[in-house]
Design a protein around this motif. Structure first.
Motif, mmCIF file in Angstrom:
data_model
loop_
_atom_site.group_PDB
_atom_site.id
_atom_site.type_symbol
_atom_site.label_atom_id
_atom_site.label_comp_id
_atom_site.label_asym_id
_atom_site.label_seq_id
_atom_site.Cartn_x
_atom_site.Cartn_y
_atom_site.Cartn_z
ATOM 1 N N ASN A 5 0.915 -1.290 0.002
ATOM 2 C CA ASN A 5 -0.007 0.002 0.015
ATOM 3 C C ASN A 5 0.776 1.384 0.065
ATOM 4 O O ASN A 5 0.764 2.161 0.763
ATOM 5 C CB ASN A 5 -0.991 -0.011 1.121
ATOM 6 N N SER B 164 1.959 4.354 -1.404
ATOM 7 C CA SER B 164 1.489 5.723 -2.074
ATOM 8 C C SER B 164 2.464 6.528 -2.482
ATOM 9 O O SER B 164 2.754 7.358 -1.824
ATOM 10 C CB SER B 164 0.326 6.260 -1.535
ATOM 11 N N ASN C 65 0.263 1.610 -4.638
ATOM 12 C CA ASN C 65 -0.516 2.539 -5.180
ATOM 13 C C ASN C 65 0.536 3.809 -5.702
ATOM 14 O O ASN C 65 0.449 4.889 -5.536
ATOM 15 C CB ASN C 65 -1.383 3.207 -4.090
ATOM 16 N N THR D 272 1.948 6.220 -8.540
ATOM 17 C CA THR D 272 1.376 6.843 -9.659
ATOM 18 C C THR D 272 2.392 7.524 -10.401
ATOM 19 O O THR D 272 3.571 7.495 -9.797
ATOM 20 C CB THR D 272 0.397 7.891 -9.113
HETATM 21 C C1 NAG Z 1 -3.262 6.341 -4.015
HETATM 22 O O1 NAG Z 1 -2.577 7.564 -4.248
HETATM 23 C C2 NAG Z 1 -3.376 8.743 -4.608
HETATM 24 C C3 NAG Z 1 -2.286 9.655 -5.280
HETATM 25 O O2 NAG Z 1 -1.338 9.806 -4.333
HETATM 26 C C4 NAG Z 1 -4.136 8.974 -3.513
HETATM 27 O O3 NAG Z 1 -5.060 10.144 -3.863
HETATM 28 C C5 NAG Z 1 -5.003 7.989 -3.195
HETATM 29 O O4 NAG Z 1 -5.914 8.100 -1.808
HETATM 30 C C6 NAG Z 1 -4.407 6.734 -2.760
HETATM 31 N N1 NAG Z 1 -5.094 5.624 -2.861
HETATM 32 C C7 NAG Z 1 -4.907 4.774 -1.551
HETATM 33 C C8 NAG Z 1 -5.820 3.611 -1.422
HETATM 34 O O5 NAG Z 1 -4.158 5.063 -0.840
#
Ligand code: NAG
Ligand code: NAG
Ligand code: NAG
Ligand code: NAG
Ligand code: NAG
Ligand code: NAG
Ligand code: NAG
Ligand code: NAG
Ligand code: NAG
Ligand code: NAG
Ligand code: NAG
Length: 347
Positions: free
Chosen positions: A305, A307, A329, A331
């Motif tokens: 997880n 991000s 996650n 991007t």
């Molecule tokens: C995934 O990353 C995006 C952009 O950083 C963020 O907005 C989103 O909340 C994240 N999703 C999770 C499930 O953490």
């Protein structure tokens, strides 16, 4: 153990035995010709253990006269010499070089069945004890506290059970401790945090569970910590970021919660980092902590997880051969520098 798990643990132990033994500073080679004899209580204990385990020395190799500390046991044989198994190595410098003590014992992959006889714990001069890859059952006795000089100890890949004795924490000379591939229960004793000299700790598939005790903050000499497929839980402790010599960390198949502590950014010696399957209800991890890990050879951060975006300067990881960032996650773009890594073979 499943076949796959036991195979990987097997590889692990072959690798450990090579590594541990490479580092053993065996007692100074004894002269081949000596009139010294084995301490009678140690000879008795060894004979009794071997009798219960239904194994014997090859009398061509050692125990040449019926006395254990003879032949290959006293002529500078190396512990990892595969010609000798079982093997003992003795130090015959006791009592003006008239008495030998057994300092190293290997009973490796000999299909030994049964419990560890209590007599073993009276071999109090052991520095190196390898009982890996047998079918040993029952508990590990608290009497292990008797082996105060023990530096290398593996009981990996057996069927030992019960709780780990807290007395392991008294063996402060330990450099390497391996008890993976067993069926222990309970948590890691907090006393293990006393093992300040510990460089290698292998507990894969050992059956232990619970949080990593706070006392582990003291294990500042750890270089290898492998803990795959054990029910370790709680947050990954920040203090691991203080284990500045850490070169290999494996946290896979655990029940840890994330995030991966930012303190990991201090682990500049890291060569192999594998962390998978963190739950992250308390906020996701970022990748910022890898910034200073320039020595990375293997980076596996699957399903944590995370991000973040992949850092654009990925070209700094010139030793990287395996990279797995899947199931996160992430991007943004894949940076061009990632394709500049000449050692990368698995992506
Ligand atoms: C995934 O990353 C995006 C952009 O950083 C963020 O907005 C989103 O909340 C994240 N999703 C999770 C499930 O953490
Ligand atoms: C061993 O004992 C014999 C006779 O008792 C003696 O001649 C010899 O010097 C001894 N050897 C050593 C290495 O002590
Ligand atoms: C050493 O040899 C003696 C006599 O042959 C035997 O009784 C004893 O069990 C042997 N000890 C070991 C550890 O093999
Ligand atoms: C040690 O003893 C064994 C058995 O007697 C022998 O085969 C081996 O060659 C000896 N090794 C050395 C280095 O003397
Ligand atoms: C511990 O070692 C001492 C000798 O140093 C011995 O008397 C005692 O029996 C040993 N304990 C066990 C459980 O073997
Ligand atoms: C492991 O130990 C538990 C008890 O702690 C027992 O229920 C289980 O059958 C054991 N598993 C194996 C494979 O021996
Ligand atoms: C890391 O070590 C430093 C210095 O020894 C200490 O002050 C700090 O509290 C430690 N951090 C953690 C998280 O244990
Ligand atoms: C890294 O280690 C230094 C020195 O021990 C310490 O001051 C710093 O806080 C640590 N960084 C992190 C992120 O823990
Ligand atoms: C992932 O992290 C977000 C917070 O960024 C959290 O809300 C979500 O529950 C996490 N997902 C998992 C599977 O841990
Ligand atoms: C989240 O963090 C808070 C504060 O650090 C802690 O009390 C709580 O137990 C954590 N919860 C989880 C699920 O990690
Ligand atoms: C790739 O490496 C070459 C030579 O080291 C360098 O000139 C170039 O800028 C690098 N490209 C990227 C995208 O990092």
């Amino acid at each position: 153990m499943s076949g796959g798990a036991s195979l990987s643990v097997l590889v692990l132990f072959l690798c450990i035995s090579g590594r541990a033994q490479a580092q053993v500073s065996a007692p100074a080679p004894q002269p081949q010709v000596t009139n010294a004899t084995t301490d009678p209580s140690q000879a008795r204990a060894l004979n009794s253990v071997f009798e219960k385990w239904k194994i014997r020395a090859n009398p061509e190799q050692w125990n040449t006269t019926g006395d254990p500390c003879t032949g290959a046991a006293i002529n500078a044989t190396k512990f990892d010499d595969t010609d000798y198994n079982p093997l003992i190595i003795c130090d015959c410098s006791y009592q003006s070089s008239t008495i030998c003590h057994i300092t190293q014992l290997k009973v490796y992959d000999l299909k030994v069945v049964g419990v560890i006889p209590d007599e073993l714990w009276s071999l109090t001069s052991l520095t190196n004890l390898n009982l890996a890859l047998n079918y040993l059952t029952g508990p590990l006795s608290a009497a292990i506290a008797n082996l105060t000089g023990l530096q290398y100890f593996t009981v990996g890949i057996n069927d030992l059970s019960g709780e780990l004795p807290k007395e392991l924490g008294q063996l402060t000379e330990l450099r390497s401790l391996a008890f993976g591939g067993n069926n222990f229960s309970g948590s890691l004793p907090s006393e293990l945090g006393n093992l300040f000299n510990l460089q290698q700790l292998y507990i894969d598939s050992s059956g232990v569970s619970g949080e990593i005790p706070p006392t582990f903050a003291n294990l500042q000499n750890l270089e290898f910590f492998w803990a795959r497929n054990v029910e370790l839980s709680g947050r990954i402790p920040d203090f691991i970021g203080n284990w500045s010599k850490l070169t290999s960390l494996r946290f896979q198949g655990n029940s840890f919660e994330g995030p991966i502590p930012f303190a990991f950014s201090n682990l500049t010696s890291m060569q192999e980092l594998r962390i998978s399957d963190l739950s992250n209800a308390n906020g996701s991890s970022s990748l910022a902590f890898i910034e200073n890990m320039k020595a990375l050879n293997i980076l596996e951060l699957r399903n944590n997880n995370i991000s973040d975006s992949i850092p654009s300067d990925f070209g700094v990881y010139q030793s990287l051969s395996q990279l797995d960032l899947s199931f996160n996650n992430l991007t943004g773009q894949i940076p061009d520098s990632l394709f500049n890594l000449s050692s990368l073979s698995i992506l």
